[in-house]
Motif scaffolding. Sequence first.
Motif, PDB file in Angstrom:
ATOM      1  N   LYS A   1     -30.829 151.094  60.951  1.00 37.30           N
ATOM      2  CA  LYS A   1     -29.926 150.693  59.866  1.00 37.30           C
ATOM      3  C   LYS A   1     -28.475 150.696  60.355  1.00 37.30           C
ATOM      4  N   SER A   2     -27.730 149.664  59.950  1.00 35.68           N
ATOM      5  CA  SER A   2     -26.339 149.575  60.386  1.00 35.68           C
ATOM      6  C   SER A   2     -25.479 150.548  59.610  1.00 35.68           C
ATOM      7  N   LYS A   3     -24.410 150.920  60.214  1.00 39.93           N
ATOM      8  CA  LYS A   3     -23.491 151.877  59.614  1.00 39.93           C
ATOM      9  C   LYS A   3     -22.278 151.142  59.045  1.00 39.93           C
ATOM     10  N   GLY A   4     -21.732 151.669  57.961  1.00 40.41           N
ATOM     11  CA  GLY A   4     -20.467 151.172  57.426  1.00 40.41           C
ATOM     12  C   GLY A   4     -20.558 149.840  56.727  1.00 40.41           C
TER      13      GLY A   4
ATOM     14  N   LEU B   1     -47.949 147.866  53.548  1.00 44.38           N
ATOM     15  CA  LEU B   1     -46.866 148.584  54.196  1.00 44.38           C
ATOM     16  C   LEU B   1     -47.278 150.001  54.562  1.00 44.38           C
ATOM     17  N   VAL B   2     -47.070 150.347  55.818  1.00 40.94           N
ATOM     18  CA  VAL B   2     -47.321 151.712  56.288  1.00 40.94           C
ATOM     19  C   VAL B   2     -46.018 152.509  56.213  1.00 40.94           C
ATOM     20  N   ALA B   3     -44.942 151.922  56.696  1.00 37.30           N
ATOM     21  CA  ALA B   3     -43.636 152.586  56.653  1.00 37.30           C
ATOM     22  C   ALA B   3     -42.546 151.534  56.705  1.00 37.30           C
ATOM     23  N   HIS B   4     -41.373 151.881  56.110  1.00 35.50           N
ATOM     24  CA  HIS B   4     -40.238 150.962  56.077  1.00 35.50           C
ATOM     25  C   HIS B   4     -38.961 151.767  56.239  1.00 35.50           C
ATOM     26  N   SER B   5     -37.960 151.142  56.871  1.00 37.09           N
ATOM     27  CA  SER B   5     -36.691 151.855  57.070  1.00 37.09           C
ATOM     28  C   SER B   5     -35.959 152.095  55.750  1.00 37.09           C
ATOM     29  N   ASP B   6     -36.192 151.255  54.740  1.00 37.14           N
ATOM     30  CA  ASP B   6     -35.593 151.440  53.420  1.00 37.14           C
ATOM     31  C   ASP B   6     -36.679 151.904  52.465  1.00 37.14           C
ATOM     32  N   ASN B   7     -36.909 153.237  52.403  1.00 37.23           N
ATOM     33  CA  ASN B   7     -37.988 153.756  51.569  1.00 37.23           C
ATOM     34  C   ASN B   7     -37.629 153.792  50.088  1.00 37.23           C
ATOM     35  N   ARG B   8     -36.371 153.425  49.740  1.00 35.47           N
ATOM     36  CA  ARG B   8     -36.025 153.333  48.330  1.00 35.47           C
ATOM     37  C   ARG B   8     -36.424 151.986  47.750  1.00 35.47           C
ATOM     38  N   LYS B   9     -36.376 150.950  48.559  1.00 36.04           N
ATOM     39  CA  LYS B   9     -36.736 149.628  48.097  1.00 36.04           C
ATOM     40  C   LYS B   9     -38.212 149.337  48.286  1.00 36.04           C
ATOM     41  N   TYR B  10     -38.788 149.874  49.350  1.00 39.04           N
ATOM     42  CA  TYR B  10     -40.189 149.615  49.661  1.00 39.04           C
ATOM     43  C   TYR B  10     -40.968 150.922  49.610  1.00 39.04           C
ATOM     44  N   LYS B  11     -42.172 150.858  49.071  1.00 39.11           N
ATOM     45  CA  LYS B  11     -43.029 152.029  48.948  1.00 39.11           C
ATOM     46  C   LYS B  11     -44.264 151.855  49.811  1.00 39.11           C
ATOM     47  N   ALA B  12     -44.831 153.000  50.214  1.00 37.40           N
ATOM     48  CA  ALA B  12     -46.034 152.975  51.053  1.00 37.40           C
ATOM     49  C   ALA B  12     -47.164 152.272  50.332  1.00 37.40           C
ATOM     50  N   ALA B  13     -47.981 151.570  51.105  1.00 29.62           N
ATOM     51  CA  ALA B  13     -49.153 150.818  50.620  1.00 29.62           C
ATOM     52  C   ALA B  13     -48.747 149.608  49.777  1.00 29.62           C
TER      53      ALA B  13
END
Length: 610
Positions: free
Chosen positions: A198-201, A218-230
């Motif tokens: 993830k980019s900063k700033g 989905l197994v995992a995502h860098s934005d776990n607030r927008k994307y959920k497992a499975a």
Amino acid sequence: MLNRLRNAYAQLFTTIRAKLIAIISLIILLSILLFTGISLNLFQTNMSELIKLNNGNNAKMLSDKIEAELRSQGDQLRLLSTLSREGSAVMNAYFKDSSDFLLVADFESLTGGAGKSYYREDKLARLNVTPEQMKSLLRFTDADAKAVRQGQAIIRSLPFSRQSVWLYAVPFNEKGSDRAIAAIMNGDSLTALFGALKSKGTSSSLYAAMMVDSGKKLVAHSDNRKYKAAQEMANHPAVDVAFKKFAQNVATGVQRYSIDEITEYGSYRKLAFGGAAVITTVNEDIAFEAVRWARITIILIALLILMIAILSIYFFSRTISDPLKALVGATQRIRGGNYDVHMEKTSRDEVGELTQAFNEMSDGLRERENLKGAFGKFVNEEVAKMVMKGDLALGGESKIATVFFSDIRSFTSISEKMTPLEVVGFLNEYMTLMVEIVHRHGGVVDKFIGDAIMAIWGAPVTKPNDAENAVLAALEMRQALHKFNQGRGSRAKPVIRIGMGLNTGEVLAGQIGSLDRLEYTVIGDTVNLASRMEGLNKAFGTDILITQNTYDLLKKKFTCIQLHKIKVKGKAEAQRVYAVMGKAGDTKAPKTLAELHKFTGLYPQKNVAK
């Protein structure tokens, strides 16, 4: 509409300054826009390729790390299975040291029930979940069993709302065995690994990463607030393209797409384990933010350069337009007849040369005008103009003209009583008055012969009413002389009488004289007869006599009295002459010769009236 645009253009660009500013500004603007467009296009193309390359490198780097992690975790699972045979105490001790595993189960066959299972009680307690609930997630199909027998690992997302978890199963042996080790894995490690991209700033992430299983979940995502497992990811453009390429045996690639009105580049890479895939994405809008700022910066710089250029052109153009405006004003003054105009030379360029040439032209025109003025005092003004223009051809030409002669009566006796200076002054005053009348009626003073005046109507320029103008001039001279004589009668200011004779006919007009001196005049029998008419006034006591030729042209316009035919020198036959009383219908004009004699003070030498 087109005419309006043309008129607006003509009004706007009427000065050199405006044209210079418009043309040069347009050239500068087009150059900047062209340079900017090409540069930014090349920059954006290079940025696009660089973004693709970096994104592809991110996908490769991330997939390599994940594969290494999966390989390590698979070895750990096999090790745990081996340790389980040594006793529960050893197994539990090792299991507690590993934070990635929430629950591990040993299967003799994935289609059968699970053997021994091990779990972290403290972690399950923090998640408020029982071991049985975790074990219920360990579900496998015949396809999973087949994959294990072929030595392949199994990766699957798990629908678990309290924690990001995923299923990982590996064969105990490389190939040919149904035995497998399955584990419910803690998803935090993958999320942390993806989150590092993830980019900063920035308000949103420049880079993002995700891992999907073979079922496109989905197994995992860098934005776990927008994307959920499975979460189902089959409709995601990058996932859809990736698995289509996998079906074509293409394991890696880059795709540009739009999602939720955001353009992204997605790099995909198939993992060597479980048919899963790693996909990294980059937000094009954020990536090209530097391009946008560069465009804005270049536009601002272009506007600054344009403003500086306009100001520079404005002040520079004044060095051209101001002298030219001054020259235009000076030219208009010269056109108005003011030749005493001199412009100051302010530069050494072409404008300075033009100013110098203008001054020389002004000097030449002034000298020519002075020459013309001096020339006009000795030569008729009309002739002088034609000579100056080169319109008067050498040699003679035949013309129909009316010739006029006037002479002062008893001039010799008058002049004998006056000093030479008085005579000259008297003649100048008289002739100035008479010449003005000739000119006013379009005539040309041919010459002065002592006190006599010779004038011409019809040469060098012929007009349709030359004869009429000549007689009108003679009538006006009669009235002017009457006023001139008022208050006169002394020696220095004697009363004068004049006689005038006119004849119309063919003359030879041209420049006559020697090679050293030429004079424009008319000659011929018509001239001689006009002179004889002037002399006959003495005999008849008249002041204006015209010939038959002139009378035939004007008999309806003037009141004339026919006199006796008279024999004149140079003519074989007697000539009929007419005394001009006035304009036809003029009630103030003399009606008879007697009234004429009384008005003019001229009386006949003998009775010659008809």
